[in-house]
Design an enzyme around this catalytic site. Structure first.
Site, PDB file in Angstrom:
ATOM      1  CG  HIS A  59      62.372  49.703  22.447  1.00 13.97           C
ATOM      2  ND1 HIS A  59      61.570  49.086  21.524  1.00 13.97           N
ATOM      3  CD2 HIS A  59      61.908  50.979  22.532  1.00 13.97           C
ATOM      4  CE1 HIS A  59      60.648  49.929  21.082  1.00 13.97           C
ATOM      5  NE2 HIS A  59      60.838  51.097  21.666  1.00 13.97           N
ATOM      6  CG  HIS A  61      62.297  53.855  17.979  1.00 11.46           C
ATOM      7  ND1 HIS A  61      61.548  52.961  17.262  1.00 11.46           N
ATOM      8  CD2 HIS A  61      61.700  53.945  19.197  1.00 11.46           C
ATOM      9  CE1 HIS A  61      60.534  52.532  18.003  1.00 11.46           C
ATOM     10  NE2 HIS A  61      60.608  53.121  19.187  1.00 11.46           N
ATOM     11  NE  ARG A  82      52.193  61.018  17.589  1.00 12.84           N
ATOM     12  CZ  ARG A  82      51.032  60.414  17.312  1.00 12.84           C
ATOM     13  NH1 ARG A  82      50.943  59.094  17.359  1.00 12.84           N
ATOM     14  NH2 ARG A  82      49.959  61.126  17.035  1.00 12.84           N
ATOM     15  CE1 TYR A 121      57.929  55.054  13.305  1.00 11.30           C
ATOM     16  CE2 TYR A 121      58.668  53.627  15.076  1.00 11.30           C
ATOM     17  CZ  TYR A 121      58.429  54.889  14.586  1.00 11.30           C
ATOM     18  OH  TYR A 121      58.702  55.986  15.364  1.00 11.30           O
ATOM     19  CG  HIS A 203      53.857  51.606  16.461  1.00 14.39           C
ATOM     20  ND1 HIS A 203      53.011  52.400  17.222  1.00 14.39           N
ATOM     21  CD2 HIS A 203      55.036  52.276  16.388  1.00 14.39           C
ATOM     22  CE1 HIS A 203      53.648  53.491  17.596  1.00 14.39           C
ATOM     23  NE2 HIS A 203      54.884  53.447  17.097  1.00 14.39           N
ATOM     24  NE  ARG A 206      49.499  55.795  19.219  1.00 13.37           N
ATOM     25  CZ  ARG A 206      50.528  55.554  20.018  1.00 13.37           C
ATOM     26  NH1 ARG A 206      50.363  54.829  21.112  1.00 13.37           N
ATOM     27  NH2 ARG A 206      51.726  56.033  19.737  1.00 13.37           N
ATOM     28  CG  HIS A 230      55.923  51.066  21.209  1.00 14.48           C
ATOM     29  ND1 HIS A 230      55.953  51.560  19.928  1.00 14.48           N
ATOM     30  CD2 HIS A 230      57.191  51.134  21.659  1.00 14.48           C
ATOM     31  CE1 HIS A 230      57.190  51.906  19.609  1.00 14.48           C
ATOM     32  NE2 HIS A 230      57.971  51.651  20.650  1.00 14.48           N
ATOM     33  CD  GLU A 233      55.980  55.441  25.034  1.00 10.20           C
ATOM     34  OE1 GLU A 233      56.978  56.178  25.110  1.00 10.20           O
ATOM     35  OE2 GLU A 233      55.626  54.872  23.979  1.00 10.20           O
ATOM     36  CG  HIS A 267      57.613  52.171  26.826  1.00  8.88           C
ATOM     37  ND1 HIS A 267      58.859  52.693  27.123  1.00  8.88           N
ATOM     38  CD2 HIS A 267      57.416  52.387  25.498  1.00  8.88           C
ATOM     39  CE1 HIS A 267      59.387  53.202  26.028  1.00  8.88           C
ATOM     40  NE2 HIS A 267      58.537  53.027  25.030  1.00  8.88           N
ATOM     41  CG  ASP A 318      62.260  54.341  23.384  1.00 11.07           C
ATOM     42  OD1 ASP A 318      62.119  54.349  22.150  1.00 11.07           O
ATOM     43  OD2 ASP A 318      61.335  54.600  24.155  1.00 11.07           O
TER      44      ASP A 318
END
Length: 445
Positions: A59, A61, A82, A121, A203, A206, A230, A233, A267, A318
């Site tokens: 995993h 990013h 975030r 993404y 993703h 949500r 995900h 998490e 996660h 991650d």
């Protein structure tokens, strides 16, 4: 050297450390594993130390690497972090992302990682306008992995909403294809290469409306491709999902056909007993990212219970607060010790399996992750004479690797039988620190 012989001073063969092992290589694969070879055969490449199968970073990013050292101090939560992450994503272009990812993947090779799962993404230009090549960003990542000498599974990610029933915000517009059908159409244009496989990702519950989850799952099923998501998490995600759908995220995914043996939940932190049973009973994997989970104050997931229920474990770095799969393996055990106040939840062998064979399987590289005939010739060698690793008997190499060594102890990394890292130096990216510094500074300019 895609053909020839490597002589390993010590080798981890899945259950034990074997001294004096010769690996015969042809066409980038291991053709024979010969034990009891006490001296190097003539012409063999000599690898001193402990050789492991290549490590799989399940995993990643890649662009989060630009946050290292800037978000580790101060107060806040995942949600405040975030916002800083979005500010970096806003500045990415195909060229700048290629430069950063090339350096990040080179850092991974220096840490003994031979394959990465890139949870991708950032698809479009800021504002959501597609590039002339709609997969320009994904292709930049595939090219970056090739230039850094490692394998990649591009987990092209469906990301359609900011929350349950909420349209994407200004930052998220470049993530969204509008619908899962449009995502699938774009994703289908991506091509696999010898070093690259294409997978899919949701993703989160949500970010993909419930009625569109099945489209993503069907795309992956038709191609027998890895599917990652995900999952739980944050407790806020669980609460919002219950409010919107009257069930947990895990149950929602199960009800829409997302779970299964080619699926990995990333996660899996805040789960109910029913969630654990659903994941384990379906054979859905769990990718733990302990250094990120602690950095973001996410919590400690029930990895022991998940594995006992039937969920295979893999590991990821991650957000790249640290790129060190040995630390991820160690942290999974040590986190569980803190949570349970007991020791010894996994053997060193089990932790190495999560970092190697099971990580590769989660990324669709079932033919990697072991030192065995027929396997891809991907492996890494750890020094047994550094200040961290000196002292223990070589037969305790697995324990030394997991509980003492770090990425700094990696001396060699071989992918497809070819040295990518030799004697601690990357052979394709000559100055990895400078490449990282330049790529990160360009994003901050």
């Amino acid at each position: 050297m895609s053909n020839g012989t490597y002589w390993l001073e010590h080798a981890w063969l899945g259950t034990h450390v074997e001294p004096g092992v010769a690996l015969d290589i042809a066409g980038g694969r291991i053709t024979a594993v010969r034990t009891g070879v006490t001296t190097p055969p003539p012409g063999a490449e000599v690898l001193r130390g402990l050789t492991l199968p290549g490590l799989a970073n399940a995993h990643s990013h890649a662009f989060h690497r630009a946050l290292r050292g800037t978000v580790q101090v101060g107060s806040g939560t995942f949600w405040t972090w975030r916002e800083v992450m979005y500010s970096v994503a806003d500045r990415l272009t195909p060229d700048s992302y290629h430069a950063l990812a090339r350096a990040v993947y080179a850092e991974m090779a220096l840490a003994g990682i031979t394959a990465v799962g890139e949870f991708h993404y950032v698809h479009h230009a800021p504002g959501g306008t597609p590039y002339a090549d709609p997969n320009a960003m994904g292709e930049a990542l595939i090219a970056a992995a090739a230039e850094a000498g490692i394998r990649i599974t591009l987990l092209d990610t469906c990301y359609l909403s900011a929350g349950f029933g909420t349209a994407p915000n200004a930052h998220q517009l470049r993530f969204s294809d509008g619908t899962a059908e449009a995502w699938a159409e774009r994703c289908s244009l991506l091509k696999e290469h010898d070093h690259a496989r294409i997978g899919a990702a949701v993703h989160s519950v949500r970010a993909v409306p419930a009625e569109q989850l099945a489209t993503v799952a069907a795309w992956a099923e038709q191609r027998r491709a890895p599917l990652h998501v995900h999952l739980s998490e944050q407790t806020a995600e669980n609460d919002a999902c219950r409010e919107a759908h009257g069930r947990t995220p895990t149950r929602l995914l199960a009800d829409h056909g997302v779970l299964g043996p080619r699926t990995t939940g990333v996660h899996n932190t805040h789960l109910t007993d029913e969630d654990i049973a659903l994941l384990g009973g379906s054979g859905t994997g769990t990718c733990m990212c302990p250094t990120t989970e602690r950095d973001l104050a996410d919590g400690i997931g029930p990895a022991v219970a998940l594995q006992r229920a039937g969920s295979p474990l893999s590991l990821g770095s991650d957000s790249h607060a640290v790129i060190d799969l040995l630390e991820e393996a160690r942290a999974m055990e040590l986190n569980e010790r803190l949570r349970s106040r007991t020791r010894g939840h996994w053997t060193a062998a089990a932790l190495l399996r999560a970092a190697t064979a099971d990580g590769h399987a989660a990324l669709g590289w079932d033919d990697a992750g072991s030192l065995a005939p027929g396997a891809l010739a991907d492996f890494t060698t750890i020094a047994l004479d550094s200040v961290r690793t000196a002292g223990p008997l070589p037969r305790l190499g697995a324990e030394t690797a997991v509980f003492a060594a770090t990425a700094a102890d990696v001396r060699h990394t071989v992918v497809g039988g070819r040295h990518v890292v030799r004697d601690g130096q990357h052979r394709l990216v000559p100055d990895v620190p400078q490449a990282l510094a330049a790529a990160v500074q360009a994003l901050r300019a």
